[in-house]
Design a protein around this motif. Structure first.
Motif, PDB file in Angstrom:
ATOM      1  N   ASN A   1      38.102  54.864  35.405  1.00 40.32           N
ATOM      2  CA  ASN A   1      37.653  53.497  35.693  1.00 40.32           C
ATOM      3  C   ASN A   1      38.158  52.983  37.039  1.00 40.32           C
ATOM      4  OD1 ASN A   1      40.351  53.037  35.090  1.00 40.32           O
ATOM      5  ND2 ASN A   1      39.969  51.361  33.644  1.00 40.32           N
TER       6      ASN A   1
ATOM      7  N   PRO B   1      32.205  54.185  38.605  1.00 40.49           N
ATOM      8  CA  PRO B   1      32.047  54.445  37.172  1.00 40.49           C
ATOM      9  C   PRO B   1      30.663  54.151  36.605  1.00 40.49           C
ATOM     10  CG  PRO B   1      34.166  53.392  37.581  1.00 40.49           C
ATOM     11  CD  PRO B   1      33.415  53.371  38.881  1.00 40.49           C
TER      12      PRO B   1
ATOM     13  N   ARG C   1      35.638  56.930  28.825  1.00 33.32           N
ATOM     14  CA  ARG C   1      36.313  56.213  29.907  1.00 33.32           C
ATOM     15  C   ARG C   1      37.736  56.751  30.032  1.00 33.32           C
ATOM     16  NH1 ARG C   1      35.543  51.282  28.257  1.00 33.32           N
ATOM     17  NH2 ARG C   1      37.420  51.196  26.976  1.00 33.32           N
TER      18      ARG C   1
ATOM     19  N   VAL D   1      31.797  54.065  29.020  1.00 32.61           N
ATOM     20  CA  VAL D   1      32.208  53.600  30.338  1.00 32.61           C
ATOM     21  C   VAL D   1      31.542  52.255  30.603  1.00 32.61           C
ATOM     22  CG1 VAL D   1      32.089  54.041  32.798  1.00 32.61           C
ATOM     23  CG2 VAL D   1      32.523  55.911  31.237  1.00 32.61           C
TER      24      VAL D   1
END
Length: 292
Positions: free
Chosen positions: A227, A234, A251, A291
């Protein structure tokens, strides 16, 4: 300790001889590790010992990177060539359909191997190929700047900068969220690797028209994104999930573009989870891992 293997790679003009350097450790099902453009296999060092507890880990220097010679003259720096080269490399090592994990360019190569059903599973960390044109131009510009800096900095200055956390940040903060964790020796080595990487510009040129659009099927796929990735942002992970809807999307909190050094335990866990037996037809994404 590194080893080398030579083998023949099919090409439109006939078989060509190629040599790749690699390091191999551990036991279990084979796991092939692929680094990014201008990097070398030592990018994986922070996680290799964790992976080797369950896998036969093979970290390879891609052609023209690290200790591997450049591609033979006349061979294109494209996905088809790399698929053929990595497939032949595995045959030479008597590895049948390894798991594969790749970062950046290596992530794109890993996904391409998955599309060709040459591997058992794919884990792609911030893979290239899910950009829009502006993001690609930005990333290529940053990479060119990093390459220029690596080539122009005198080695004594690189060594001096690497001795402090601030200096390591100057040299590597584009790819690491926590550059102070990288050892001085590793920073010097990867700066030299970037400066000396053969085929760097040819690889970038071949990537100008690359957009990964294959829905990889029949092979479990994990896509993971830091991230704090400053090179390939991202949101490109969300596009990857749209292209490969069966992939699980993870993530990596607090991680940059090359996450192995930022959080080795997390990255190793993601790779091992991705290489364990899964239902390739099931979506593995949950709201807690998506994400954003």
């Amino acid at each position: 300790m590194s080893s080398t293997v030579s083998f023949q790679v099919p090409s439109p003009s006939g078989p060509r001889s190629m040599t790749l350097a690699y390091a191999r450790v551990g036991t279990g099902e084979p796991l092939l590790l692929l680094h990014g453009i201008g990097h070398h296999r030592q990018a994986w060092d922070p996680v290799v010992h964790l992976l080797a507890a369950e896998r036969d880990v093979i970290a390879v220097d891609l052609p023209g990177c690290g200790e591997s010679p450049a591609l033979p003259d006349g061979m294109a720096h494209d996905l088809a060539t790399m698929n053929a080269a990595l497939g032949a490399f595995c045959v030479a090592l008597e590895i049948e359909r390894p798991h594969v994990a790749g970062n950046s360019l290596g992530g794109l190569l890993a996904l391409n191997l998955g599309s060709a059903r040459l591997v058992r599973s794919v884990t792609a960390l911030s893979p290239a190929g899910f950009w829009v044109p502006a993001e690609r131009l930005y990333a290529f510009g940053v990479l060119m700047g990093m390459r220029h800096t690596a080539q122009r900095l005198p080695l004594p200055l690189v060594e001096l900068l690497s001795r402090t956390a601030v200096g390591r940040a100057v040299l590597t903060s584009t790819i690491y969220a926590r550059p102070g964790r990288r050892s001085p020796e590793a920073v010097v080595a990867e700066t030299l690797a970037l400066a000396r990487a053969e085929g760097f510009h040819e690889t970038l040129r071949s990537g100008r028209d690359v957009q990964f659009t294959d829905d990889v099927s029949g092979v479990p796929v994990t896509v993971a994104w830091g991230n704090r990735d400053r090179l390939l942002v991202p949101r490109q992970g969300v596009r990857a999930k749209h292209v490969i809807p069966r992939a699980r999307l993870i993530r990596l909190p607090g991680c940059g573009h090359v996450p192995m050094n930022d959080d080795p335990a997390l990255v190793a866990r993601v790779i091992l989870d991705g290489s364990r037996k899964q239902d390739a037809g099931a979506s593995r994404t949950s709201p807690s891992t998506a994400v954003s």
